[in-house]
Motif scaffolding. Structure first.
Motif, mmCIF file in Angstrom:
data_model
loop_
_atom_site.group_PDB
_atom_site.id
_atom_site.type_symbol
_atom_site.label_atom_id
_atom_site.label_comp_id
_atom_site.label_asym_id
_atom_site.label_seq_id
_atom_site.Cartn_x
_atom_site.Cartn_y
_atom_site.Cartn_z
ATOM 1 N N PRO A 118 0.890 -1.074 0.003
ATOM 2 C CA PRO A 118 0.020 0.070 -0.038
ATOM 3 C C PRO A 118 0.868 1.349 -0.183
ATOM 4 O O PRO A 118 2.209 1.393 0.786
ATOM 5 N N GLN A 119 0.367 2.385 -0.628
ATOM 6 C CA GLN A 119 0.979 3.517 -0.891
ATOM 7 C C GLN A 119 1.647 4.222 0.424
ATOM 8 O O GLN A 119 2.882 4.491 0.454
ATOM 9 N N ASN A 120 0.845 4.201 1.424
ATOM 10 C CA ASN A 120 0.989 4.727 2.705
ATOM 11 C C ASN A 120 2.255 4.066 3.443
ATOM 12 O O ASN A 120 3.041 4.582 3.894
ATOM 13 N N ASP A 121 1.951 2.839 3.270
ATOM 14 C CA ASP A 121 3.322 2.073 4.001
ATOM 15 C C ASP A 121 4.521 2.046 3.121
ATOM 16 O O ASP A 121 5.852 2.199 3.802
ATOM 17 N N MET A 122 4.481 2.214 1.840
ATOM 18 C CA MET A 122 5.555 2.351 0.976
ATOM 19 C C MET A 122 6.246 3.596 1.229
ATOM 20 O O MET A 122 7.466 3.767 1.374
ATOM 21 N N ILE A 123 5.608 4.703 1.363
ATOM 22 C CA ILE A 123 6.100 5.995 1.381
ATOM 23 C C ILE A 123 6.820 5.991 3.190
ATOM 24 O O ILE A 123 7.866 6.605 3.153
ATOM 25 N N ARG A 124 5.962 5.327 3.934
ATOM 26 C CA ARG A 124 6.787 5.562 5.344
ATOM 27 C C ARG A 124 7.975 4.596 5.465
ATOM 28 O O ARG A 124 9.119 5.203 5.901
ATOM 29 N N ARG A 125 7.952 3.753 4.729
ATOM 30 C CA ARG A 125 9.251 2.813 4.672
ATOM 31 C C ARG A 125 10.325 3.004 3.938
ATOM 32 O O ARG A 125 11.638 3.084 4.380
ATOM 33 N N VAL A 126 10.142 3.839 2.701
ATOM 34 C CA VAL A 126 11.022 4.446 2.116
ATOM 35 C C VAL A 126 11.839 5.721 2.773
ATOM 36 O O VAL A 126 13.151 5.944 2.660
ATOM 37 N N SER A 127 10.879 6.482 3.631
ATOM 38 C CA SER A 127 11.464 7.565 4.239
ATOM 39 C C SER A 127 12.232 7.026 5.661
ATOM 40 O O SER A 127 13.463 7.453 5.523
ATOM 41 N N GLN A 128 11.893 5.920 6.244
ATOM 42 C CA GLN A 128 12.578 4.944 7.227
ATOM 43 C C GLN A 128 14.018 4.626 6.643
ATOM 44 O O GLN A 128 14.998 5.055 7.453
ATOM 45 N N VAL A 129 14.111 4.077 5.660
ATOM 46 C CA VAL A 129 15.048 3.506 5.140
ATOM 47 C C VAL A 129 16.287 4.519 4.490
ATOM 48 O O VAL A 129 17.468 4.498 4.775
ATOM 49 N N SER A 130 15.615 5.483 3.964
ATOM 50 C CA SER A 130 16.449 6.548 3.137
ATOM 51 C C SER A 130 17.322 7.422 4.473
ATOM 52 O O SER A 130 18.366 7.649 4.211
ATOM 53 N N ARG A 131 16.517 7.320 5.582
ATOM 54 C CA ARG A 131 17.244 8.198 6.501
ATOM 55 C C ARG A 131 18.299 7.400 7.401
ATOM 56 O O ARG A 131 19.244 7.929 7.657
ATOM 57 N N LEU A 132 17.985 5.962 7.276
ATOM 58 C CA LEU A 132 18.924 5.066 7.807
ATOM 59 C C LEU A 132 20.431 5.199 7.269
ATOM 60 O O LEU A 132 21.399 5.030 7.685
ATOM 61 N N VAL A 133 20.338 5.519 5.679
ATOM 62 C CA VAL A 133 21.539 5.476 4.965
ATOM 63 C C VAL A 133 21.804 6.965 4.632
ATOM 64 O O VAL A 133 22.887 7.103 3.792
ATOM 65 N N GLU A 134 21.261 7.833 5.166
ATOM 66 C CA GLU A 134 21.519 9.240 5.230
ATOM 67 C C GLU A 134 21.199 9.703 3.616
ATOM 68 O O GLU A 134 22.163 10.360 3.095
ATOM 69 N N ILE A 135 20.288 9.255 2.967
ATOM 70 C CA ILE A 135 20.135 9.758 1.488
ATOM 71 C C ILE A 135 18.664 10.499 1.333
ATOM 72 O O ILE A 135 18.056 10.671 0.399
ATOM 73 N N ASP A 136 17.974 10.645 2.624
ATOM 74 C CA ASP A 136 16.872 11.104 2.683
ATOM 75 C C ASP A 136 16.451 12.616 1.945
ATOM 76 O O ASP A 136 15.367 12.764 1.566
ATOM 77 N N SER A 137 17.554 13.448 1.867
ATOM 78 C CA SER A 137 17.533 14.599 1.037
ATOM 79 C C SER A 137 17.543 14.556 -0.100
ATOM 80 O O SER A 137 17.540 15.837 -0.875
ATOM 81 N N HIS A 138 17.559 13.409 -0.764
ATOM 82 C CA HIS A 138 17.892 13.188 -2.173
ATOM 83 C C HIS A 138 16.917 12.418 -3.121
ATOM 84 O O HIS A 138 16.953 12.031 -4.058
ATOM 85 N N LEU A 139 15.577 12.357 -2.242
ATOM 86 C CA LEU A 139 14.829 11.126 -2.831
ATOM 87 C C LEU A 139 14.158 11.725 -4.152
ATOM 88 O O LEU A 139 13.660 10.743 -4.909
#
Length: 572
Positions: A118-139
């Motif tokens: 589901p899209q809401n779960d997808m957005i949450r998960r992508v945000s979480q993982v991108s922060r983990l590897v410090e690439i969240d500002s380049h999505l």
């Protein structure tokens, strides 16, 4: 008792197109939560071992398998590659070959889209993982626009999104500047500790990987496991160079000083070594230093004067860069990813035109001289080999430029054979390029330039993906060309290369020239190291540990001794 997650039992593999095994009688257990380094030269079988783990063998690379392989207790032969992807996340050496999305966010979300998340779960998960590897500002950025280190983080996020329990890194340091490589090792170590994942790193740059501890080192040679032990024990054994792998510079320095190595010395990192055990012998060795005789300065062959350049008007990539290059020098151009090093080489070759300033070749302005005319005097080897290759077969690629210049076929064959031998490619001369590894493709592109005998050669990361043996062969060959009067510019992140083979380093940071000095001085000066994303040489750490008063002279002494040792080894 530790849980076994990967188990090879009398495992052998032979590629369909080959007559001999690439892997033979592999017996190996990897346990849950371990951090493993698999090391070996190009062609040793280490990448094939990784392909067997992640399922590329047998699902992509076909061949004959004997023996057994269990992945998390399941027979690997019964697992589809999709099933493996849910267990094992692979970060490839060539990140560009792993991207499927038009933006970073899309690329990270790809596996979730396939699972109809589901899209809401997808957005949450992508945000979480991108922060983990410090690439969240380049999505919203395109993956291809990112630096090498950022691309690697995107690839890592793309495999972490599946909550895999095993992470496999295939030469993660190949395209990263020193500081980013160090950060990558820290990030991998943090992920291993934080998630409890089993981490497997395939890499030949031992010293850089050991910036963070590993549980075991698996040394592979000719398809067999030679050693399976701790990093301290394998460094103390002094066998790495025997199998074509460069040992850490500080370990080599200890050997030169006559210090008997043992596994209780904690050799994995120079800061951990007992100072009392090394201080006196290192100081004694250092006092034997002999001053080098100054060499006669050659004529200036290339002059870069106040060069500035912008791809777009509001953002300057290079700002008033000036330096002279003398005939048959070997000079390094260093700096972090995105500093402007590759752009500078494009300006010299004529691929781009400077916004201001001028470039002179042997006193003649290059303005108005075509790329083809410049290519007769200036050869350029790009960082990414896939961007240079145009032919199907290795021999055809290396001889292509000579063919275009109507060189007689007999001469083409002789010159191609000679350079293929030098670059370690002669056994593969009749192979298609598609069968080669990334590092072997790199050697093909270098050979294709070297065969033209240019006056100046610019090489962008010539040793990326190369093991120590092939690295040494290529660099010794380049050095022999230098001695014959050819001028060589090396754009490189490899601090070992800079120390061992060049006497001058031009340092660029944020588009500006911040230093033009000897490599030893550059790599012992923190005011240069930090803005350029370099890292101080481990020889400096060792010198400080031993209380050497002048670490700069200590590094210079090591360079002189090491060069002499290499010459004896390579040129009997």
């Amino acid at each position: 008792m530790k849980k076994t997650v990967i188990e090879f039992n009398n495992f052998s593999f032979k590629y369909r197109a080959q007559t001999e095994n690439t892997l033979t009688d592999i017996n190996l257990k990897i346990y849950q939560g371990e951090k493993i380094l698999i090391a070996g030269v190009s062609g040793s079988g280490k990448s094939t071992l990784g392909h067997c783990i992640n399922g590329l063998i047998p699902h992509y690379y076909k061949g004959d398998i004997t023996g057994g392989l269990l992945i998390q207790g399941k027979d690997a032969a019964q697992l589809e590659i999709f099933d493996r992807s849910k267990m094992i996340g692979t970060v490839l050496q060539d990140s560009d070959g792993q991207f499927v999305g038009q933006t970073v966010g899309e690329d990270i979300a790809f596996a979730l889209e396939n699972d109809c998340t589901p899209q809401n779960d997808m957005i949450r998960r992508v945000s979480q993982v991108s922060r983990l590897v410090e690439i969240d500002s380049h999505l919203l950025a395109a993956p291809q626009e990112l630096s090498g280190g950022q691309k690697q983080r995107v690839s890592l996020a793309g495999v972490l999104i599946d909550d895999v329990e095993i992470l496999l890194f295939d030469e993660p340091l190949a395209n990263l500047d020193p500081a980013t490589g160090r950060y990558a090792m820290e990030m991998i170590d943090d992920l291993a500790r934080g998630t409890g994942a089993t981490v497997i790193i395939i890499e030949h740059r031992i010293e850089d990987v050991l910036w963070r501890p590993v549980d075991r080192v698996i040394l592979v040679d000719e398809g067999r496991i030679i050693e399976d032990t701790t990093s301290d024990k394998i460094l103390a054994a002094g066998i790495l160079q025997k199998y074509g792998i460069r040992e850490p510079l500080y370990v080599t320095a200890l050997s030169y000083a006559g210090i008997q190595l043992n596994d209780t010395m904690r050799l994995s990192h120079p800061s951990q070594i007992d100072a009392c055990a090394i201080k006196e012998p290192l100081s004694c060795w250092y006092r034997q230093a002999v001053k080098e005789n100054p060499t006669k300065e050659q004529d200036i062959v290339l002059s870069v004067s106040d060069i500035s350049f912008s791809y777009i008007p509001e953002r300057e990539v290079l700002h008033q860069i000036s330096f002279d290059i003398r005939r048959n020098e070997m000079t390094a151009i260093v700096g972090k990813n995105g500093a402007g090093k590759s752009t500078l080489s494009k300006l010299i070759c004529g691929f781009e035109k400077p916004t201001s300033g001028e470039i002179l070749l042997e006193g003649e302005k290059l303005t108005g001289i075509s790329i083809r005319e410049r290519a007769d005097k200036i050869g350029f080897v790009m960082q990414n080999p896939n961007q240079m290759i145009s032919q199907v077969m290795i021999r055809d690629e290396v001889g292509f430029a000579l063919k275009l210049r109507d060189v007689p076929k007999s001469e083409v064959d002789d010159r191609v054979n000679e350079v293929l031998k030098t670059c370690g490619l002669y056994p593969f001369r009749n192979w298609p390029i598609s069968t080669l590894s990334y590092g072997q493709k790199k050697r093909v592109t270098i050979a294709a330039i070297l065969v033209q005998n240019p006056e100046i050669i610019i090489l962008d990361e010539p040793t990326a993906g190369q093991d120590f043996r092939h690295y040494t062969e290529i660099m010794e060959f380049l050095q022999s060309l230098q001695e014959k009067g050819i001028t060589i510019l090396l754009i490189s992140h490899d601090m070992h290369l800079i120390l061992e083979y060049t006497k001058r380093a031009i340092v660029i940071a944020d588009g500006r020239l911040i230093a033009d000095d000897s490599p030893a001085r550059v790599l012992t000066d923190k005011t240069i190291i930090r803005p350029a994303n370099l890292k101080e040489t481990s020889l400096l750490t060792l010198a400080n540990k031993a209380g050497i008063e002048n670490p700069f002279n200590f590094v210079n002494h090591f360079i002189a001794v090491d060069r002499e040792a290499r010459h004896k080894l390579c040129r009997p």
